[in-house]
Design an enzyme around this catalytic site. Structure first.
Site, short mmCIF file in Angstrom:
data_model
loop_
_atom_site.label_atom_id
_atom_site.label_comp_id
_atom_site.label_asym_id
_atom_site.label_seq_id
_atom_site.Cartn_x
_atom_site.Cartn_y
_atom_site.Cartn_z
N HIS A 136 0.33 -11.04 -4.40
CA HIS A 136 0.37 -12.41 -3.87
C HIS A 136 0.25 -13.46 -4.96
O HIS A 136 0.78 -14.57 -4.82
CB HIS A 136 -0.66 -12.58 -2.76
CG HIS A 136 -0.22 -11.91 -1.50
ND1 HIS A 136 -0.71 -10.69 -1.11
CD2 HIS A 136 0.75 -12.24 -0.63
CE1 HIS A 136 -0.08 -10.32 -0.01
NE2 HIS A 136 0.80 -11.24 0.31
N ARG B 102 3.78 -18.36 5.51
CA ARG B 102 2.60 -17.48 5.42
C ARG B 102 1.37 -18.32 5.72
O ARG B 102 0.73 -18.86 4.82
CB ARG B 102 2.48 -16.92 4.00
CG ARG B 102 3.53 -15.88 3.62
CD ARG B 102 3.25 -15.37 2.22
NE ARG B 102 3.95 -14.15 1.90
CZ ARG B 102 5.11 -14.09 1.24
NH1 ARG B 102 5.69 -15.19 0.83
NH2 ARG B 102 5.67 -12.93 0.98
N ARG C 44 4.26 -17.35 10.67
CA ARG C 44 3.62 -16.05 10.81
C ARG C 44 2.13 -16.27 11.06
O ARG C 44 1.48 -17.04 10.35
CB ARG C 44 3.82 -15.23 9.54
CG ARG C 44 3.19 -13.86 9.64
CD ARG C 44 3.53 -12.99 8.46
NE ARG C 44 2.79 -13.39 7.27
CZ ARG C 44 2.94 -12.81 6.08
NH1 ARG C 44 3.83 -11.86 5.94
NH2 ARG C 44 2.24 -13.19 5.05
N GLU D 160 6.93 -4.04 8.55
CA GLU D 160 6.42 -3.82 7.20
C GLU D 160 5.55 -2.57 7.09
O GLU D 160 4.96 -2.30 6.07
CB GLU D 160 5.68 -5.06 6.69
CG GLU D 160 4.63 -5.60 7.61
CD GLU D 160 4.02 -6.92 7.12
OE1 GLU D 160 4.24 -7.30 5.97
OE2 GLU D 160 3.32 -7.55 7.92
N ASN E 12 7.91 -5.99 0.93
CA ASN E 12 6.78 -5.87 -0.01
C ASN E 12 5.79 -4.83 0.50
O ASN E 12 5.37 -3.93 -0.22
CB ASN E 12 6.05 -7.21 -0.18
CG ASN E 12 6.99 -8.33 -0.56
OD1 ASN E 12 8.05 -8.08 -1.09
ND2 ASN E 12 6.61 -9.56 -0.28
N ASP E 13 5.44 -4.99 1.77
CA ASP E 13 4.51 -4.02 2.35
C ASP E 13 5.22 -2.74 2.76
O ASP E 13 4.66 -1.66 2.66
CB ASP E 13 3.78 -4.63 3.56
CG ASP E 13 2.59 -5.46 3.11
OD1 ASP E 13 1.90 -5.04 2.17
OD2 ASP E 13 2.37 -6.55 3.69
N ARG F 105 0.63 -2.36 -4.06
CA ARG F 105 1.61 -3.29 -4.62
C ARG F 105 1.02 -4.19 -5.70
O ARG F 105 1.76 -4.86 -6.43
CB ARG F 105 2.26 -4.13 -3.52
CG ARG F 105 1.31 -5.05 -2.80
CD ARG F 105 1.93 -5.60 -1.53
NE ARG F 105 2.29 -6.98 -1.63
CZ ARG F 105 2.59 -7.76 -0.60
NH1 ARG F 105 2.58 -7.25 0.62
NH2 ARG F 105 2.91 -9.01 -0.76
N CYS G 127 12.34 -10.83 4.71
CA CYS G 127 11.61 -11.87 3.98
C CYS G 127 10.77 -11.33 2.83
O CYS G 127 9.95 -12.06 2.27
CB CYS G 127 10.75 -12.69 4.94
SG CYS G 127 9.51 -11.70 5.78
C1 PEP Z 1 6.12 -8.44 3.03
O1 PEP Z 1 5.22 -7.63 3.17
O2 PEP Z 1 7.26 -8.13 2.60
C2 PEP Z 1 5.91 -9.86 3.33
C3 PEP Z 1 6.90 -10.72 3.31
O3 PEP Z 1 4.62 -10.26 3.59
P1 PEP Z 1 3.51 -10.50 2.47
O4 PEP Z 1 4.20 -10.47 1.14
O5 PEP Z 1 2.88 -11.80 2.75
O6 PEP Z 1 2.60 -9.33 2.68
MG MG Z 2 3.42 -8.20 4.25
#
Ligand code: PEP
Ligand code: MG
Length: 573
Positions: A191, A299, A334, A433, A456-457, A467, A504
């Protein structure tokens, strides 16, 4: 001159003096005192309290000027806490009864208050916990004669150097002063990286352990967020190249602006929606500037990490402002995705053994229903101000979705009965995710209006790789064939059920990946606003047929590196 390599996560270059941020507030000496020392310990407390008050008054005045009355009020509350006679009484009592030093008395006051407030169901009381932490850290700083390190107090241009940066620290730091960021841990999808890109601050993460000891406070540091290079005490040639890179960037920005009003499409005319991810309401300006056709991911949790928990009105104002600014274009908000690395001690979200597998996102909201309904009400009320969608994060099972929707229905009923105008048919979607959600996307597609794939998740959980951990960053690749298959599966389920689908995760911001994703069937991608122009250029350079054939070939590969090689050989991006 020392050159260090890390992961370039946010483009651009910068040179400035180092600000080495080591939060060592945990080491507080505690020792016994005699009865005669009580008076002098009390005097130390008064002196520290006075100094803390002066400091807070200065912060309050600055906040009033820069952020407005609402932010300044936080500091008024801190001053009131210091003036509270109960605090004085408690400290004096503790010194007399326990006969420990004043630092220990302050700590014991803090833990008593925090225990009391955290067990309360009242969100306002829970909010006070972070204020208490803040006031206590400040007091202890003066008692220990330590200069308090606060990222929000930085007043000159610096390169921020840290072991790690929490999302809350990123949100609270004095952004205009931070020219660059270097951290020992982290990777592209952590993040801190996402926020650095959102704030357009060049950043290199994951330079490895020991870096904060290697750099001295104030030493010149060069950060190149494109190549992942960090240089301590750069020589003249690097200083010259930094100037040239900055000039090239300005030229690029001008060209990007020219692209802004052209809707994204492939060479043969298939329209692709390019949306922006935002974390703070004010980022909407950037989204518009880069030509986003909507907000694909707001977010909302970053808005909760700024030092206090926003109530319904404050949330409503923020969501409504974003909805109005986007002028009828879609805004997908979200719901709170707290947990994992987004700790919120005020709400008890911290200290788990496996936070990434723990009490996160929708799991947290389904338990903290008051907080969840407050947020849902704020979003619903904002739906009257534009085209607002709701999205639930980290859905792992259909049961969670059904429970979340029941709470949404309750929030709708409340709003309607109180006379608020809301979009009763507000579109409701979920993040895909977690692998279970992708695998069962056919089931989930029957109970929601859209999917947004969070790679990402999804990569993190599919490949069992943290991650934020640079040691295993090599594994965390959305081109991994397992992840690509889950993406493809999700897109197919959404098409079959005729519901919307977007992506996303950070993957969408990479031009070559964007071509691949469009080839897999996506017609909507959401990314950091600044990535939109380059992705648009890439899509305009390829036909739909070319993209589809690339995607089919990618799906038949065995490894991520084969997919990368395929894209490199076929795309000239
Ligand atoms: C993801 O997990 O891809 C996502 C967009 O959410 P975040 O990066 O906030 O976990
Ligand atoms: Mg996520």
């Amino acid at each position: 001159m020392t050159i260090i390599k890390g992961i370039g996560v946010s483009p651009g270059v910068a040179i400035a003096p180092a600000f080495v941020y080591i939060d060592d507030s945990g080491i507080i000496p505690q020792y016994h005192i005699s009865a005669e020392d009580v008076q002098s310990e009390m005097a130390r407390f008064h002196e520290a309290s006075l100094l803390a008050k002066k400091e807070i008054e200065a912060l309050r005045d600055r906040a009033k000027k820069e952020a407005g009355e609402e932010q300044a009020a936080i500091f008024d509350a801190h001053i009131m806490m210091l003036d509270d006679p109960v605090l004085l009484e408690q400290i004096e009592l503790s010194l007399k009864e326990k006969q420990f030093n004043v630092e220990a008395a302050v700590l014991s006051f803090e833990s008593e208050m925090v225990n009391k407030l955290s067990s309360s169901q009242d969100p306002l009381k829970q909010e006070k916990v972070s204020d208490i932490h803040d006031v206590v850290r400040r007091l202890l700083g003066h008692l220990l004669k330590k200069e308090r390190i606060s990222l929000s107090d930085i007043q000159t241009e610096i390169i921020l150097i840290a072991k790690d940066l929490l999302p809350s620290e990123m949100v609270m730091m004095s952004r205009s002063m931070v020219r660059g960021i270097v951290t020992e841990t982290g990777s592209r999808t952590s993040h801190a990286a996402i926020l650095a890109r959102a704030f357009e601050i060049p950043a290199v993460l994951g330079v490895g352990p020991g870096f904060v000891q290697q750099v001295k406070q104030g030493q010149a540091v060069y950060v190149d967020g494109d190549s992942g290079t960090v240089v301590i005490e750069p020589d003249d040639s690097i200083i010259r190249s930094e100037k040239a890179a900055r000039a090239a960037r300005l030229k690029q920005e001008k060209e990007n602006k020219e692209l802004r009003d052209i809707p994204a499409h492939t060479k043969d005319g298939t329209g692709i929606m390019l949306l922006a991810n935002i974390g703070m309401p004010e980022e909407v300006t950037n989204a518009i500037e880069y030509g986003a056709e909507g907000i694909g991911l707001f977010r909302s949790e970053f808005f909760f990490l700024g030092g206090h928990i926003p109530g319904e009105e404050e949330q409503y104002n923020a969501y409504a402002q974003v909805a109005r600014s986007m002028n009828g274009k879609p805004v997908t908000i979200r719901t709170l995705d707290i947990g994992g690395d987004k700790v919120l001690p005020e709400l008890g979200v911290m200290g788990e053994k496996n936070p990434l597998l723990g009490w996160r996102a929708i799991r947290f909201c389904l338990e903290k229903t008051d907080l969840f309904i407050t947020q849902l009400r704020a979003i619903l009320r904002a739906s009257d101000q534009g085209k607002v969608n709701i999205m639930f994060p980290m859905i792992s099972t259909i049961d969670e979705l059904i429970r979340a929707q029941a709470l949404l229905d309750k929030a709708k009923e409340e709003c309607i009965s109180q006379g608020y105008k809301i979009d009763e048919d507000i579109e409701t979607g979920i993040m895909i995710e977690v692998p279970s959600a992708a695998i069962c996307s056919d089931v989930l597609s029957r109970s929601c209006d859209f999917f947004s794939i969070g790679t990402n998740d999804l990569s993190q959980y599919t490949l069992a790789v943290d991650r934020g951990n640079q040691k295993v960053a090599y594994l965390n690749n959305p081109f991994d064939i397992a992840v690509l298959r889950l993406i493809s599966m999700t897109i197919k389920s959404s098409k079959k059920a005729n519901i919307g689908v977007s992506l996303c995760g950070e993957m969408a911001a990479d031009p070559a990946s964007a071509v691949l994703l469009v080839g897999l069937g996506l017609r909507s991608l959401s990314m950091s606003a600044s990535a939109i122009p380059a992705v648009k250029r890439a899509l305009m350079s390829i036909t739909m047929e070319e993209a589809s054939s690339l995607a089919q070939q990618a799906l038949s590969m065995n490894t991520a590196s084969q997919v990368t090689a395929l894209l490199n050989s076929r795309l000239n991006l």
